[in-house]
Write an enzyme that holds these catalytic residues in place. Structure first.
Site, PDB file in Angstrom:
ATOM      1  N   GLU A  46       0.838  -1.212   0.000  1.00  0.00           N
ATOM      2  CA  GLU A  46       0.000   0.000   0.000  1.00  0.00           C
ATOM      3  C   GLU A  46       0.873   1.263   0.000  1.00  0.00           C
ATOM      4  O   GLU A  46       0.559   2.250  -0.667  1.00  0.00           O
ATOM      5  CB  GLU A  46      -0.912   0.016   1.237  1.00  0.00           C
ATOM      6  CG  GLU A  46      -1.868  -1.172   1.341  1.00  0.00           C
ATOM      7  CD  GLU A  46      -1.266  -2.359   2.090  1.00  0.00           C
ATOM      8  OE1 GLU A  46      -0.053  -2.619   1.939  1.00  0.00           O
ATOM      9  OE2 GLU A  46      -2.012  -3.032   2.817  1.00  0.00           O
ATOM     10  N   ARG A 205      21.750 -25.658  -7.898  1.00  0.00           N
ATOM     11  CA  ARG A 205      22.858 -25.282  -8.786  1.00  0.00           C
ATOM     12  C   ARG A 205      22.407 -25.048 -10.226  1.00  0.00           C
ATOM     13  O   ARG A 205      23.076 -24.397 -10.995  1.00  0.00           O
ATOM     14  CB  ARG A 205      23.942 -26.379  -8.766  1.00  0.00           C
ATOM     15  CG  ARG A 205      24.461 -26.669  -7.378  1.00  0.00           C
ATOM     16  CD  ARG A 205      25.476 -27.790  -7.325  1.00  0.00           C
ATOM     17  NE  ARG A 205      24.974 -29.069  -7.791  1.00  0.00           N
ATOM     18  CZ  ARG A 205      24.150 -29.862  -7.089  1.00  0.00           C
ATOM     19  NH1 ARG A 205      23.730 -29.489  -5.896  1.00  0.00           N
ATOM     20  NH2 ARG A 205      23.746 -31.019  -7.571  1.00  0.00           N
TER      21      ARG A 205
HETATM   22  C1  AOF Z   1       0.231  -5.186   4.435  1.00  0.00           C
HETATM   23  N1  AOF Z   1       0.821  -4.966   3.241  1.00  0.00           N
HETATM   24  O1  AOF Z   1       2.384  -5.395   1.720  1.00  0.00           O
HETATM   25  C2  AOF Z   1       2.346  -6.743   3.630  1.00  0.00           C
HETATM   26  C3  AOF Z   1       1.674  -7.010   4.861  1.00  0.00           C
HETATM   27  O2  AOF Z   1       7.125  -6.524   9.976  1.00  0.00           O
HETATM   28  P1  AOF Z   1       6.256  -5.803   9.011  1.00  0.00           P
HETATM   29  O3  AOF Z   1       5.910  -4.422   9.427  1.00  0.00           O
HETATM   30  O4  AOF Z   1       6.782  -5.853   7.583  1.00  0.00           O
HETATM   31  O5  AOF Z   1       4.839  -6.567   9.012  1.00  0.00           O
HETATM   32  C4  AOF Z   1       4.770  -7.891   8.560  1.00  0.00           C
HETATM   33  C5  AOF Z   1       3.353  -8.370   8.645  1.00  0.00           C
HETATM   34  O6  AOF Z   1       2.505  -7.490   7.906  1.00  0.00           O
HETATM   35  C6  AOF Z   1       3.178  -9.745   7.992  1.00  0.00           C
HETATM   36  O7  AOF Z   1       3.302 -10.770   8.936  1.00  0.00           O
HETATM   37  C7  AOF Z   1       1.758  -9.663   7.444  1.00  0.00           C
HETATM   38  O8  AOF Z   1       0.812  -9.939   8.458  1.00  0.00           O
HETATM   39  C8  AOF Z   1       1.647  -8.200   7.031  1.00  0.00           C
HETATM   40  N2  AOF Z   1       2.094  -8.022   5.641  1.00  0.00           N
HETATM   41  N3  AOF Z   1       0.629  -6.233   5.201  1.00  0.00           N
HETATM   42  O9  AOF Z   1      -0.663  -4.443   4.826  1.00  0.00           O
HETATM   43  C9  AOF Z   1       1.857  -5.675   2.811  1.00  0.00           C
HETATM   44  N4  AOF Z   1       3.418  -7.468   3.229  1.00  0.00           N
HETATM   45 ZN    ZN Z   2       1.009  -2.956   5.962  1.00  0.00          ZN
END
Ligand code: AOF
Ligand code: ZN
Length: 338
Positions: A46, A205
């Site tokens: 986002e 590999r």
């Molecule tokens: C979102 N948008 O693109 C992603 C999300 O440690 P952080 O802050 O990167 O948070 C990781 C957690 O956030 C991950 O375990 C999952 O629940 C969420 N990922 N959320 O709104 C994103 N990659």
């Molecule tokens: Zn997020």
């Protein structure tokens, strides 16, 4: 949402153990911003999507709809909450692919948005959005890695030769595919006999990308140290019944093998935060996973022109549904799910 999924996939291999996520911002049917989660620990989809909106499009943000393949987060992790960012930018409508099962989010993102007056639509292409992150979902929801069983067999269903010795079954193309599979999973597991007889290196590999963590079962610690598995080129965990010891990237971990051994292996892999496991043999270990009902996918490579005659029979799948069959050079690959 299809575009979100496409964008999300660009993060493959760079975001684990986080999920792959894609987002697009749409104004009057026209995409004005796009983004995806590019790297573990870095900006979420986002954030990148909103930041990509430029010039005369910026004032359009408060009258646009955000599409995102996973529920926007509600927590302070390595980055601030995406739901706050959406509210801050006064985006009036958010369309979500699937709920984020991560305990710190799990509905709280949607709740936050709704409380702030944002219109929220959920469950668009939900099945595809969950499938995209099957490893993440299995790890968070079932508290175990996503398990893929893999083996190669002869036309007469054998996985090794007459006296149990190594049999070269697959051709060049299939070998390359197996290395690609290795690059896609967090960990790879073999049993004692396979380690001993094949002396595999279990590295990737023939394909680009990373090596999986190597897991080897050696309950009574009888594997000799000249084996390739102990060459320290890749992080390696030796599951055994006597000792806990850490020596750089070579880790000995004690497991309780008295009953339900595969459960113990899977539990230990989860503790190491490994989100997926490729089980490469041998027959006994593969069969234990099947008998325990502890698998998600099976990929079987058959050489249709090789007959072993005598030899160790391949495992027997139960409750399996074939989803795909493809040719790999001279071999045939069949894909199954439970
Ligand atoms: C979102 N948008 O693109 C992603 C999300 O440690 P952080 O802050 O990167 O948070 C990781 C957690 O956030 C991950 O375990 C999952 O629940 C969420 N990922 N959320 O709104 C994103 N990659
Ligand atoms: Zn997020």
């Amino acid at each position: 949402m299809h575009r979100c999924l496409y964008l999300a996939r660009q993060g493959a291999g760079h975001v684990a153990p986080n999920p792959m996520v894609g987002a697009v911002l749409v104004h009057n049917g026209i995409i004005i911003g796009e983004g995806y989660h590019q790297e573990y620990g870095k900006a979420h989809a986002e954030v990148n999507c909103i930041a990509s909106v430029a010039g005369k499009d910026v004032p359009l943000i408060p009258s646009s709809t955000l599409y995102v393949s996973l529920e926007p987060c509600a927590h302070f992790g390595k980055t601030p909450p995406c739901s706050d960012l959406i509210i801050h930018h006064r985006i009036p409508k958010v369309v979500i692919g699937c709920r984020d099962p991560f305990p710190e989010v799990n509905g709280k993102g949607v709740e936050k948005l709704k409380k702030a007056g944002v219109e929220v639509v959920t469950g668009v292409l939900e099945h595809d959005c969950i499938a995209l992150n099957k490893r993440f979902f299995t790890s968070v929801v079932q508290k175990r890695p996503y398990i893929i069983l893999k083996w190669a067999q002869t036309a007469d269903g054998k996985i090794s030769g007459g006296t149990g010795q190594r049999l070269l079954i697959t051709g060049e193309r299939a070998n390359r595919i197996v290395h690609q599979w290795r690059s896609e999973e967090a960990a790879i597991l073999v049993g004692t006999n396979t380690a001993l007889l094949d002396d595999p290196s279990l590295t990737n590999r023939l394909w680009s990308g990373k090596n999986p963590t190597r897991l080897v079962l050696d309950l009574s610690l009888r594997l000799p140290h000249h084996l390739r598995l102990f060459d320290r080129s890749v992080k390696t965990i030796v599951f055994n019944s006597t000792t806990n010891k850490e020596n750089g990237d070579l880790i000995y971990q004690k497991i309780d093998a008295s009953n339900h051994m595969v459960n113990e292996i899977v539990k230990a892999a989860h503790q190491h935060r490994l989100q997926s496991l490729l089980v490469e043999g041998g027959t006994k270990l593969l069969q234990s996973f099947i008998d325990a009902g502890l698998w998600d996918e099976a990929r079987i490579i058959t050489n249709p022109s090789l007959h072993a005659g005598q030899g160790l029979p391949a495992p027997l799948l139960q409750h399996a549904e074939m989803t795909k069959e493809e040719n790999a050079g001279t071999d045939v690959v069949k894909y199954f799910v439970r």
